[in-house]
Design a protein around this motif. Structure first.
Motif, PDB file in Angstrom:
ATOM      1  N   LYS A  90      -6.716   1.946  -5.671  1.00  0.00           N
ATOM      2  CA  LYS A  90      -8.089   2.439  -5.773  1.00  0.00           C
ATOM      3  C   LYS A  90      -8.826   2.569  -4.455  1.00  0.00           C
ATOM      4  O   LYS A  90      -9.752   3.352  -4.350  1.00  0.00           O
ATOM      5  CB  LYS A  90      -8.884   1.577  -6.744  1.00  0.00           C
ATOM      6  CG  LYS A  90      -8.949   0.107  -6.389  1.00  0.00           C
ATOM      7  CD  LYS A  90      -9.683  -0.676  -7.457  1.00  0.00           C
ATOM      8  CE  LYS A  90      -9.599  -2.163  -7.171  1.00  0.00           C
ATOM      9  NZ  LYS A  90     -10.278  -2.943  -8.170  1.00  0.00           N
ATOM     10  N   TYR A  91      -8.443   1.824  -3.439  1.00  0.00           N
ATOM     11  CA  TYR A  91      -9.128   1.904  -2.155  1.00  0.00           C
ATOM     12  C   TYR A  91      -8.393   2.893  -1.265  1.00  0.00           C
ATOM     13  O   TYR A  91      -7.247   2.653  -0.891  1.00  0.00           O
ATOM     14  CB  TYR A  91      -9.194   0.530  -1.484  1.00  0.00           C
ATOM     15  CG  TYR A  91      -9.923  -0.490  -2.308  1.00  0.00           C
ATOM     16  CD1 TYR A  91     -11.300  -0.427  -2.474  1.00  0.00           C
ATOM     17  CD2 TYR A  91      -9.227  -1.516  -2.943  1.00  0.00           C
ATOM     18  CE1 TYR A  91     -11.976  -1.358  -3.248  1.00  0.00           C
ATOM     19  CE2 TYR A  91      -9.895  -2.454  -3.721  1.00  0.00           C
ATOM     20  CZ  TYR A  91     -11.270  -2.367  -3.861  1.00  0.00           C
ATOM     21  OH  TYR A  91     -11.927  -3.283  -4.620  1.00  0.00           O
ATOM     22  N   LYS A  92      -9.037   4.006  -0.931  1.00  0.00           N
ATOM     23  CA  LYS A  92      -8.384   5.064  -0.154  1.00  0.00           C
ATOM     24  C   LYS A  92      -9.069   5.229   1.190  1.00  0.00           C
ATOM     25  O   LYS A  92     -10.276   5.070   1.308  1.00  0.00           O
ATOM     26  CB  LYS A  92      -8.433   6.394  -0.907  1.00  0.00           C
ATOM     27  CG  LYS A  92      -7.626   6.366  -2.174  1.00  0.00           C
ATOM     28  CD  LYS A  92      -7.585   7.725  -2.834  1.00  0.00           C
ATOM     29  CE  LYS A  92      -6.737   7.607  -4.080  1.00  0.00           C
ATOM     30  NZ  LYS A  92      -5.844   8.690  -4.272  1.00  0.00           N
ATOM     31  N   THR A 128      -3.590   4.104   0.403  1.00  0.00           N
ATOM     32  CA  THR A 128      -4.224   3.625  -0.818  1.00  0.00           C
ATOM     33  C   THR A 128      -3.784   2.190  -1.039  1.00  0.00           C
ATOM     34  O   THR A 128      -2.588   1.894  -1.049  1.00  0.00           O
ATOM     35  CB  THR A 128      -3.801   4.484  -2.032  1.00  0.00           C
ATOM     36  OG1 THR A 128      -4.084   5.851  -1.749  1.00  0.00           O
ATOM     37  CG2 THR A 128      -4.539   4.052  -3.282  1.00  0.00           C
ATOM     38  N   PHE A 141       0.831  -1.190   0.000  1.00  0.00           N
ATOM     39  CA  PHE A 141       0.000   0.000   0.000  1.00  0.00           C
ATOM     40  C   PHE A 141       0.865   1.240   0.000  1.00  0.00           C
ATOM     41  O   PHE A 141       2.074   1.181   0.202  1.00  0.00           O
ATOM     42  CB  PHE A 141      -0.999   0.003   1.168  1.00  0.00           C
ATOM     43  CG  PHE A 141      -0.408   0.207   2.536  1.00  0.00           C
ATOM     44  CD1 PHE A 141      -0.288   1.491   3.079  1.00  0.00           C
ATOM     45  CD2 PHE A 141       0.000  -0.866   3.304  1.00  0.00           C
ATOM     46  CE1 PHE A 141       0.232   1.683   4.336  1.00  0.00           C
ATOM     47  CE2 PHE A 141       0.520  -0.678   4.567  1.00  0.00           C
ATOM     48  CZ  PHE A 141       0.639   0.596   5.088  1.00  0.00           C
ATOM     49  N   THR A 201      -3.213   9.631   3.873  1.00  0.00           N
ATOM     50  CA  THR A 201      -4.144   8.782   3.126  1.00  0.00           C
ATOM     51  C   THR A 201      -3.411   7.497   2.779  1.00  0.00           C
ATOM     52  O   THR A 201      -2.281   7.540   2.292  1.00  0.00           O
ATOM     53  CB  THR A 201      -4.602   9.476   1.823  1.00  0.00           C
ATOM     54  OG1 THR A 201      -5.228  10.709   2.155  1.00  0.00           O
ATOM     55  CG2 THR A 201      -5.593   8.609   1.068  1.00  0.00           C
ATOM     56  N   TRP A 246     -13.889   2.399   2.950  1.00  0.00           N
ATOM     57  CA  TRP A 246     -12.993   2.443   1.787  1.00  0.00           C
ATOM     58  C   TRP A 246     -13.700   3.096   0.638  1.00  0.00           C
ATOM     59  O   TRP A 246     -14.700   2.947   0.227  1.00  0.00           O
ATOM     60  CB  TRP A 246     -12.547   1.031   1.411  1.00  0.00           C
ATOM     61  CG  TRP A 246     -11.676   0.450   2.449  1.00  0.00           C
ATOM     62  CD1 TRP A 246     -12.043  -0.376   3.472  1.00  0.00           C
ATOM     63  CD2 TRP A 246     -10.280   0.662   2.620  1.00  0.00           C
ATOM     64  NE1 TRP A 246     -10.975  -0.689   4.246  1.00  0.00           N
ATOM     65  CE2 TRP A 246      -9.874  -0.068   3.751  1.00  0.00           C
ATOM     66  CE3 TRP A 246      -9.338   1.399   1.935  1.00  0.00           C
ATOM     67  CZ2 TRP A 246      -8.561  -0.081   4.191  1.00  0.00           C
ATOM     68  CZ3 TRP A 246      -8.040   1.389   2.383  1.00  0.00           C
ATOM     69  CH2 TRP A 246      -7.667   0.646   3.503  1.00  0.00           C
TER      70      TRP A 246
END
Length: 128
Positions: free
Chosen positions: A95-97, A91, A5, A89, A128
């Motif tokens: 795409k998943y934040k 990620t 990530f 943040t 998410w």
């Protein structure tokens, strides 16, 4: 199992956690769980209970891993990126934040090579 990530601070500093980068995450607890609090009530002659307002609680993500190889530069970069009182943040899979705040900044062993690290991120809105 390892996790890949990206962590980006509010000031734009980034860390990529992956085997290739040498920031290897071996565990993240709290990543997929959600705690929900609610109250119930029952009425006279009712069967079961009525669920009153529900609240999804904030989540704490406990991250542990290893700085692979020579650690001096990686240690400094991690401590300069994951800092107190600064939103970040994470990620996953590009795409998943999830917005997070460091609750416990990185604790890194003092070994010159392959030290273990851990830190805790607080996600006030853990969707998410």
């Amino acid at each position: 199992m390892t996790y890949d990530f990206e962590y980006e601070s509010a000031t734009g500093k980034k860390l990529i956690f992956s085997i290739a980068s040498g920031y290897i995450v071996s565990s993240i607890s709290g990543l997929t769980s959600q705690n929900v609090t609610f109250q119930t009530s029952t009425g006279l002659r009712n069967v079961g209970a009525k669920v009153e307002p529900q609240v999804v609680e904030a989540n704490r993500l406990s991250v542990s891993g290893t700085l692979k190889g020579p650690a001096t530069d990686k240690r400094r970069r991690m401590l300069q990126t994951i800092v107190p009182q600064e939103r970040g943040t994470i990620t996953i899979d590009g795409k998943y934040k999830l917005d997070v705040y460091p609750q416990k900044t990185p604790d890194i062993e003092r070994y010159l090579s392959d030290p273990q690290f851990n830190f805790i991120l607080y996600a006030p809105f853990p969707y998410w």
